[in-house]
Design a protein around this motif. Structure first.
Motif, mmCIF file in Angstrom:
data_model
loop_
_atom_site.group_PDB
_atom_site.id
_atom_site.type_symbol
_atom_site.label_atom_id
_atom_site.label_comp_id
_atom_site.label_asym_id
_atom_site.label_seq_id
_atom_site.Cartn_x
_atom_site.Cartn_y
_atom_site.Cartn_z
ATOM 1 N N MET A 1 -3.052 18.602 -46.279
ATOM 2 C CA MET A 1 -2.178 19.710 -46.692
ATOM 3 C C MET A 1 -0.716 19.325 -46.471
ATOM 4 N N GLN A 2 0.134 19.903 -47.276
ATOM 5 C CA GLN A 2 1.573 19.759 -47.059
ATOM 6 C C GLN A 2 2.004 20.845 -46.082
ATOM 7 N N ILE A 3 2.558 20.444 -44.958
ATOM 8 C CA ILE A 3 2.936 21.381 -43.905
ATOM 9 C C ILE A 3 4.454 21.484 -43.832
ATOM 10 N N THR A 4 4.943 22.704 -43.714
ATOM 11 C CA THR A 4 6.376 22.954 -43.581
ATOM 12 C C THR A 4 6.700 23.298 -42.136
ATOM 13 N N ILE A 5 7.679 22.608 -41.584
ATOM 14 C CA ILE A 5 8.091 22.847 -40.200
ATOM 15 C C ILE A 5 9.511 23.383 -40.178
ATOM 16 N N THR A 6 9.698 24.465 -39.450
ATOM 17 C CA THR A 6 11.035 24.990 -39.177
ATOM 18 C C THR A 6 11.398 24.650 -37.740
ATOM 19 N N GLU A 7 12.504 23.981 -37.557
ATOM 20 C CA GLU A 7 12.968 23.595 -36.225
ATOM 21 C C GLU A 7 13.787 24.731 -35.616
ATOM 22 N N VAL A 8 13.348 25.220 -34.438
ATOM 23 C CA VAL A 8 14.044 26.341 -33.795
ATOM 24 C C VAL A 8 14.759 25.931 -32.512
ATOM 25 N N GLY A 9 14.725 24.636 -32.189
ATOM 26 C CA GLY A 9 15.332 24.185 -30.936
ATOM 27 C C GLY A 9 16.797 24.536 -30.756
ATOM 28 N N PRO A 10 17.640 24.365 -31.788
ATOM 29 C CA PRO A 10 19.057 24.673 -31.597
ATOM 30 C C PRO A 10 19.338 26.142 -31.261
ATOM 31 N N CYS B 1 6.269 21.418 -29.026
ATOM 32 C CA CYS B 1 7.244 20.340 -29.219
ATOM 33 C C CYS B 1 7.160 19.801 -30.645
ATOM 34 N N THR B 2 8.299 19.702 -31.315
ATOM 35 C CA THR B 2 8.302 19.318 -32.725
ATOM 36 C C THR B 2 7.736 17.923 -32.951
ATOM 37 N N GLU B 3 8.158 16.948 -32.150
ATOM 38 C CA GLU B 3 7.662 15.594 -32.404
ATOM 39 C C GLU B 3 6.178 15.458 -32.062
ATOM 40 N N ASP B 4 5.708 16.213 -31.051
ATOM 41 C CA ASP B 4 4.272 16.227 -30.762
ATOM 42 C C ASP B 4 3.507 16.860 -31.920
ATOM 43 N N LEU B 5 4.066 17.939 -32.474
ATOM 44 C CA LEU B 5 3.440 18.609 -33.616
ATOM 45 C C LEU B 5 3.365 17.693 -34.824
ATOM 46 N N VAL B 6 4.470 17.015 -35.135
ATOM 47 C CA VAL B 6 4.491 16.113 -36.291
ATOM 48 C C VAL B 6 3.492 14.976 -36.113
ATOM 49 N N HIS B 7 3.455 14.402 -34.908
ATOM 50 C CA HIS B 7 2.499 13.322 -34.627
ATOM 51 C C HIS B 7 1.067 13.818 -34.838
ATOM 52 N N PHE B 8 0.761 14.983 -34.311
ATOM 53 C CA PHE B 8 -0.578 15.565 -34.460
ATOM 54 C C PHE B 8 -0.925 15.786 -35.930
ATOM 55 N N LEU B 9 0.004 16.368 -36.669
ATOM 56 C CA LEU B 9 -0.250 16.645 -38.081
ATOM 57 C C LEU B 9 -0.479 15.368 -38.875
ATOM 58 N N HIS B 10 0.328 14.359 -38.622
ATOM 59 C CA HIS B 10 0.166 13.089 -39.328
ATOM 60 C C HIS B 10 -1.182 12.441 -38.996
ATOM 61 N N GLU B 11 -1.562 12.495 -37.721
ATOM 62 C CA GLU B 11 -2.846 11.913 -37.322
ATOM 63 C C GLU B 11 -4.027 12.662 -37.944
ATOM 64 N N GLU B 12 -3.829 13.944 -38.241
ATOM 65 C CA GLU B 12 -4.877 14.740 -38.874
ATOM 66 C C GLU B 12 -4.865 14.627 -40.395
ATOM 67 N N GLY B 13 -3.971 13.792 -40.917
ATOM 68 C CA GLY B 13 -3.946 13.539 -42.349
ATOM 69 C C GLY B 13 -3.088 14.479 -43.165
ATOM 70 N N HIS B 14 -2.259 15.281 -42.500
ATOM 71 C CA HIS B 14 -1.381 16.198 -43.214
ATOM 72 C C HIS B 14 -0.021 15.532 -43.484
ATOM 73 N N SER B 15 0.697 16.075 -44.444
ATOM 74 C CA SER B 15 2.026 15.566 -44.790
ATOM 75 C C SER B 15 3.086 16.550 -44.330
ATOM 76 N N THR B 16 4.216 16.023 -43.824
ATOM 77 C CA THR B 16 5.311 16.875 -43.371
ATOM 78 C C THR B 16 6.652 16.510 -43.996
ATOM 79 N N GLY B 17 6.768 15.301 -44.522
ATOM 80 C CA GLY B 17 8.054 14.836 -45.021
ATOM 81 C C GLY B 17 9.019 14.455 -43.925
ATOM 82 N N VAL B 18 8.523 14.358 -42.689
ATOM 83 C CA VAL B 18 9.376 14.082 -41.532
ATOM 84 C C VAL B 18 9.199 12.637 -41.084
#
Length: 313
Positions: free
Chosen positions: A1-10, A247-264
């Motif tokens: 799946m294509q996953i959209t991430i919104t960064e809320v850290g700032p 955590c955003t980078e943990d989330l992105v790593h997890f999503l990529h390992e699960e075969g999803h796309s993020t564009g990140v």
């Protein structure tokens, strides 16, 4: 799946920092996040400076940002005064919010839920006059630190009220990390049945170590939008026990390992997290920023070799 991430850290990530973070550092951080490929960043909040001094520079932050094509600068605006400020600063999207728990809503906004919904109606009207997109957020959607389990009917009723106002993008916030996969499934299923046109986004905290487990529950329901915070920082200042966001980078790593796309670009995202760590001057709870991606290999030459009988598992 294509996953959209919104960064809320700032915004969510640094709002409770006691030391004021220089505006230039905030701007540089947001631009680094954009460079990593995250297209939507919740940059700040247009609240009274006395309420959250860390975000007193909201206008300057938005005004100084270099915005690549296709990016969205989002900001919280809890009232009409905040929306007018957001319009002058030229944000792309505002977020209006209400808690599903009456007690938390009183602590967070000093209003009843009904009063908050009346205020949101005014906010939406002013925002739309200025051509701003509007997203609704429901805090304590999966549990309240004061009341415990939250009645799903309260979440559903708020979502219905938001959609009646034309706000179809709705974020469900796990304000103090009380969500579990079962609760996520129950709440999201009820919402989909009651407001099928709503576009759901999930915002989890990792308070009890279930952040990515809850993301997995959301993915199993086909939900493709998630909010997270660089380095895992953040937490509501009006909710006891609220620790950092997923955590955003943990989330992105997890999503990529699960075969999803993020564009990140994960490597650039890790660099942005290290930049935030330097700005805050302390070690952040993110794990991938420390260990690197799973397949970041190391040379065997020079690595310690275990003595007989002392091998690590």
């Amino acid at each position: 799946m294509q996953i959209t991430i919104t960064e809320v850290g700032p915004r969510d990530g640094i709002q409770s920092e006691s030391r004021f973070i220089p505006t230039n550092d905030k701007v540089s951080l947001i631009e680094a996040i954009f460079s990593a490929g995250i297209l939507t960043v919740e940059a700040t909040s247009f609240v009274a400076p006395a309420a959250i001094p860390q975000l007193a520079d909201a206008d300057d932050i938005v005004g100084r940002l270099q915005r690549p094509a296709g990016t969205v600068v989002s900001a919280l605006a809890p009232n009409v005064r905040g929306v007018h400020r957001a319009r002058r600063a030229v944000v792309d999207e505002i977020v209006c919010f209400v808690s599903a728990s009456p007690t938390h809503n009183g602590k967070n906004l000093n209003r009843s839920i009904d009063e908050s919904l009346v205020a949101i109606e005014e906010v939406v009207e002013v925002a739309r006059e200025g051509g701003l997109k509007v997203r609704g957020a429901i805090a304590t959607a999966f549990g309240c630190p004061f009341e415990g389990d939250v009645d799903i009917r309260s979440v559903v009723n708020i979502a219905k009220a938001l959609t009646r106002l034309g706000v179809s993008r709705i974020t469900l916030g796990d304000t103090t990390g009380m969500a579990t996969p079962r609760i996520v499934s129950n709440v999201c299923t009820a919402l989909r049945d009651a407001v099928p046109d709503a576009r759901l986004s999930l915002h989890f905290h990792n308070t009890r170590g279930l952040g990515l487990v809850n993301v997995s529950a959301g993915l199993s329901l086909g939900i493709t939008e998630y909010e997270s915070s660089l380095g895992g920082v953040g937490g509501c200042p009006f909710a006891p026990g609220a620790t950092g966001n997923v955590c955003t980078e943990d989330l992105v790593h997890f999503l990529h390992e699960e075969g999803h796309s993020t564009g990140v670009d994960l490597d650039l995202l890790i660099q942005a997290s290290l930049q935030l760590e330097a700005i805050l001057g302390r070690q952040l709870p993110g794990q991938v920023m420390r260990a690197g991606p799973r397949l970041r290999l190391h040379k065997a030459e020079g690595a310690p070799t275990a003595r007989a009988g002392s091998a690590a598992r």
